[in-house]
Design a protein around this motif. Structure first.
Motif, PDB file in Angstrom:
ATOM      1  N   ASN A  92       0.828  -1.211   0.000  1.00  0.00           N
ATOM      2  CA  ASN A  92       0.000   0.000   0.000  1.00  0.00           C
ATOM      3  C   ASN A  92       0.860   1.258   0.000  1.00  0.00           C
ATOM      4  OD1 ASN A  92      -2.347  -1.509   0.052  1.00  0.00           O
ATOM      5  ND2 ASN A  92      -2.575  -1.405   2.273  1.00  0.00           N
ATOM      6  N   ALA A  93       1.934   1.239   0.795  1.00  0.00           N
ATOM      7  CA  ALA A  93       2.811   2.407   0.886  1.00  0.00           C
ATOM      8  C   ALA A  93       3.536   2.650  -0.435  1.00  0.00           C
ATOM      9  CB  ALA A  93       3.819   2.205   2.018  1.00  0.00           C
ATOM     10  N   ALA A  94       4.032   1.581  -1.065  1.00  0.00           N
ATOM     11  CA  ALA A  94       4.721   1.721  -2.341  1.00  0.00           C
ATOM     12  C   ALA A  94       3.773   2.235  -3.420  1.00  0.00           C
ATOM     13  CB  ALA A  94       5.325   0.384  -2.762  1.00  0.00           C
ATOM     14  N   ALA A  95       2.523   1.758  -3.395  1.00  0.00           N
ATOM     15  CA  ALA A  95       1.530   2.218  -4.373  1.00  0.00           C
ATOM     16  C   ALA A  95       1.271   3.714  -4.217  1.00  0.00           C
ATOM     17  CB  ALA A  95       0.228   1.440  -4.203  1.00  0.00           C
ATOM     18  N   GLN A  96       1.253   4.186  -2.980  1.00  0.00           N
ATOM     19  CA  GLN A  96       1.047   5.608  -2.742  1.00  0.00           C
ATOM     20  C   GLN A  96       2.190   6.427  -3.332  1.00  0.00           C
ATOM     21  OE1 GLN A  96      -1.769   6.912  -1.131  1.00  0.00           O
ATOM     22  NE2 GLN A  96      -0.992   8.847  -1.923  1.00  0.00           N
ATOM     23  N   VAL A  97       3.417   5.908  -3.223  1.00  0.00           N
ATOM     24  CA  VAL A  97       4.581   6.610  -3.761  1.00  0.00           C
ATOM     25  C   VAL A  97       4.499   6.718  -5.281  1.00  0.00           C
ATOM     26  CG1 VAL A  97       7.073   6.453  -4.130  1.00  0.00           C
ATOM     27  CG2 VAL A  97       6.149   6.098  -1.861  1.00  0.00           C
ATOM     28  N   VAL A  98       4.162   5.624  -5.955  1.00  0.00           N
ATOM     29  CA  VAL A  98       4.168   5.649  -7.416  1.00  0.00           C
ATOM     30  C   VAL A  98       2.988   6.443  -7.986  1.00  0.00           C
ATOM     31  CG1 VAL A  98       5.349   3.429  -7.527  1.00  0.00           C
ATOM     32  CG2 VAL A  98       2.864   3.501  -7.751  1.00  0.00           C
ATOM     33  N   GLN A 155       2.343   9.444  -7.275  1.00  0.00           N
ATOM     34  CA  GLN A 155       2.680  10.861  -7.280  1.00  0.00           C
ATOM     35  C   GLN A 155       4.123  11.048  -7.749  1.00  0.00           C
ATOM     36  OE1 GLN A 155       1.980  11.412  -2.989  1.00  0.00           O
ATOM     37  NE2 GLN A 155       4.164  11.786  -2.732  1.00  0.00           N
ATOM     38  N   PHE A 156       4.486  12.280  -7.986  1.00  0.00           N
ATOM     39  CA  PHE A 156       5.818  12.601  -8.486  1.00  0.00           C
ATOM     40  C   PHE A 156       6.782  12.735  -7.317  1.00  0.00           C
ATOM     41  CE2 PHE A 156       8.812  15.848 -10.392  1.00  0.00           C
ATOM     42  CZ  PHE A 156       9.389  14.967 -11.298  1.00  0.00           C
ATOM     43  N   GLY A 157       7.907  12.024  -7.376  1.00  0.00           N
ATOM     44  CA  GLY A 157       8.909  12.096  -6.321  1.00  0.00           C
ATOM     45  C   GLY A 157       9.049  10.776  -5.590  1.00  0.00           C
ATOM     46  N   PRO A 158      10.224  10.516  -4.969  1.00  0.00           N
ATOM     47  CA  PRO A 158      10.515   9.221  -4.369  1.00  0.00           C
ATOM     48  C   PRO A 158      10.013   9.038  -2.940  1.00  0.00           C
ATOM     49  CG  PRO A 158      12.439  10.599  -4.204  1.00  0.00           C
ATOM     50  CD  PRO A 158      11.402  11.410  -4.946  1.00  0.00           C
ATOM     51  N   ARG A 159       9.454  10.087  -2.347  1.00  0.00           N
ATOM     52  CA  ARG A 159       9.032   9.989  -0.947  1.00  0.00           C
ATOM     53  C   ARG A 159       7.658  10.616  -0.746  1.00  0.00           C
ATOM     54  NH1 ARG A 159      14.469  11.753   0.734  1.00  0.00           N
ATOM     55  NH2 ARG A 159      13.568  13.593   1.705  1.00  0.00           N
ATOM     56  N   LEU A 160       7.058  10.279   0.384  1.00  0.00           N
ATOM     57  CA  LEU A 160       5.765  10.839   0.766  1.00  0.00           C
ATOM     58  C   LEU A 160       5.964  11.944   1.788  1.00  0.00           C
ATOM     59  CD1 LEU A 160       3.748   7.533   1.338  1.00  0.00           C
ATOM     60  CD2 LEU A 160       3.838   8.927  -0.746  1.00  0.00           C
ATOM     61  N   ALA A 161       5.007  12.839   1.872  1.00  0.00           N
ATOM     62  CA  ALA A 161       5.010  13.841   2.933  1.00  0.00           C
ATOM     63  C   ALA A 161       4.784  13.131   4.266  1.00  0.00           C
ATOM     64  CB  ALA A 161       3.912  14.867   2.685  1.00  0.00           C
ATOM     65  N   LYS A 162       5.263  13.729   5.339  1.00  0.00           N
ATOM     66  CA  LYS A 162       5.183  13.080   6.647  1.00  0.00           C
ATOM     67  C   LYS A 162       3.752  12.718   7.024  1.00  0.00           C
ATOM     68  CE  LYS A 162       6.861  13.452  11.387  1.00  0.00           C
ATOM     69  NZ  LYS A 162       7.629  14.267  12.364  1.00  0.00           N
ATOM     70  N   GLU A 163       2.802  13.604   6.738  1.00  0.00           N
ATOM     71  CA  GLU A 163       1.420  13.337   7.124  1.00  0.00           C
ATOM     72  C   GLU A 163       0.825  12.159   6.351  1.00  0.00           C
ATOM     73  OE1 GLU A 163       1.517  16.914   4.277  1.00  0.00           O
ATOM     74  OE2 GLU A 163       2.606  16.207   6.067  1.00  0.00           O
ATOM     75  N   GLN A 164       1.342  11.882   5.152  1.00  0.00           N
ATOM     76  CA  GLN A 164       0.845  10.740   4.379  1.00  0.00           C
ATOM     77  C   GLN A 164       1.219   9.414   5.051  1.00  0.00           C
ATOM     78  OE1 GLN A 164       2.620  12.355   0.584  1.00  0.00           O
ATOM     79  NE2 GLN A 164       0.747  11.511  -0.297  1.00  0.00           N
ATOM     80  N   HIS A 165       2.330   9.392   5.751  1.00  0.00           N
ATOM     81  CA  HIS A 165       2.723   8.181   6.475  1.00  0.00           C
ATOM     82  C   HIS A 165       1.718   7.877   7.580  1.00  0.00           C
ATOM     83  CE1 HIS A 165       6.490   9.398   4.545  1.00  0.00           C
ATOM     84  NE2 HIS A 165       6.925   8.158   4.714  1.00  0.00           N
ATOM     85  N   GLN A 166       1.278   8.894   8.292  1.00  0.00           N
ATOM     86  CA  GLN A 166       0.301   8.680   9.363  1.00  0.00           C
ATOM     87  C   GLN A 166      -1.020   8.185   8.799  1.00  0.00           C
ATOM     88  OE1 GLN A 166       0.908   8.924  12.795  1.00  0.00           O
ATOM     89  NE2 GLN A 166      -1.039   7.786  12.713  1.00  0.00           N
ATOM     90  N   THR A 167      -1.413   8.705   7.639  1.00  0.00           N
ATOM     91  CA  THR A 167      -2.640   8.236   6.989  1.00  0.00           C
ATOM     92  C   THR A 167      -2.543   6.759   6.651  1.00  0.00           C
ATOM     93  OG1 THR A 167      -3.081  10.427   6.057  1.00  0.00           O
ATOM     94  CG2 THR A 167      -4.166   8.545   5.024  1.00  0.00           C
ATOM     95  N   LEU A 168      -1.389   6.345   6.128  1.00  0.00           N
ATOM     96  CA  LEU A 168      -1.175   4.932   5.810  1.00  0.00           C
ATOM     97  C   LEU A 168      -1.236   4.061   7.064  1.00  0.00           C
ATOM     98  CD1 LEU A 168       1.647   5.243   3.165  1.00  0.00           C
ATOM     99  CD2 LEU A 168      -0.523   4.077   2.788  1.00  0.00           C
TER     100      LEU A 168
END
Length: 330
Positions: A303-309, A311-324
């Motif tokens: 799920n986390a890897a799917a969220q990364v792909v 959007q543009f860029g290799p990482r997620l914003a910090k708040e997106q990690h909490q959502t996951l």
């Protein structure tokens, strides 16, 4: 006493990511979908060719992306690496600190040129990388923090270190310290080119085997010299007690030491594959370090890897990690 969820060592590179088309790669004579090492002059030439393209900058390197993900999920993380006493190095150190990652980097950094990686993303979401390692090529055992390794649950080794004599030696030393301290060892093959051109070195890094191996399907097949995934998996089991093999849009296969588990893919529209494997490893390691089993960790990582792909860029914003974390009940 355990202080860190994950300790990692890798090449510290400032990522500069651009959206391009396949025609650009053809005109530049660039092999698509892999990481290629270049010298500073080659990278400067490519940077000039990319003038006018949209770009995005972040502290990176494969293991850095993984360790920052661990930190943003709430884990305690440590990253050993090397940058120079230059503006790029200053940016890198500040970015790591902002992500809450402990590091060996201090104010007494050596003079030189910090490493950079140009990441080119095509419309099919494939990422192609040209890396100039700079001073990171000389990362060595001096950058290791033995006490931090001994206080970690996992030590994570970046496969890209295989291209450097000192980097490979440092990865091997980190694994040996971990083994002597009953700390679990994890290694990623990192890129198909690492397996194609540096297989012997990767095998040196594996030593008598690691606790956890990360790779994608292409890397697994290449390392095992086969075109059959079942054959590759059987060979991987001879060097890894457990593993995770990512299969792109087909999900992943994870092995917990006794049972293989098929991880379903997360349906997503892919925009940029850069960082997907790094995020998978970071989410997987975090989940395991928090006591979750392999199927749960695999589903969370997928799920986390799917969220990364998406959007543009290799990482997620910090708040997106909490959502996951919330969505996956972690």
């Amino acid at each position: 006493m355990t202080k860190y969820h994950v300790y990692a060592i890798g090449n510290a590179l400032v990522d500069m990511e651009f959206t391009i088309d396949d025609d650009f790669l053809s005109k530049q004579g660039i092999d698509k979908g892999v990481m290629t090492l270049v010298d500073e002059a080659q990278q400067q030439s490519l940077t000039q060719a990319l003038a006018g393209h949209n770009g995005k900058k972040a502290s990176g390197g494969s293991a850095a992306n993984t360790i920052i993900a661990v930190s943003h999920f709430g884990g305690n993380a440590y990253y050993s690496c090397k940058v120079a006493n230059d503006a790029t190095g200053d940016f890198y150190v500040k970015d790591l600190a902002a992500a809450g990652v402990d590091t060996n980097l201090k104010d007494n950094r050596e003079n030189g040129v910090s490493g950079k990686c140009i990441v080119m993303v095509t419309p099919d979401a494939e990422r192609t990388m040209h890396s100039f390692l700079g001073i990171s090529e000389t990362v060595s055992e001096k950058e290791l923090d033995e006490k931090a390794i001994q206080q970690s649950q996992f030590v994570y080794l970046e496969g890209y270190l295989v291209t450097s004599e000192t980097g490979r030696a440092a990865a091997i030393k980190a694994r040996q310290i971990a083994e002597a301290s009953n700390v679990k060892t994890a290694l990623t093959f990192s890129d198909p080119n690492m397996v194609s051109f540096f297989k012997d070195g990767l095998n040196e890094m594996l030593g008598e085997g690691v606790d956890l191996l990360f790779c994608n399907e292409q890397e697994a097949l290449s390392w095992a010299d086969t075109d059959q995934l079942d054959t590759a998996i059987a060979k991987i089991k001879t060097v890894a007690k457990t593993f995770a093999v990512t299969l792109g849009s087909d999900g992943a296969i994870v092995f917990d030491g006794s049972t293989e588990h098929k991880i379903d893919p997360t349906p997503i529209t892919a925009l940029d594959s850069n960082g997907a494997g790094d995020m998978f490893a970071g989410a997987f390691l975090y989940a395991l370090s928090e006591g979750h089993d392999f199927p749960s960790a695999g589903a969370f990582a997928s799920n986390a890897a799917a969220q990364v792909v998406s959007q543009f860029g290799p990482r997620l914003a910090k708040e997106q990690h909490q959502t996951l974390l919330n969505e996956n009940s972690l």
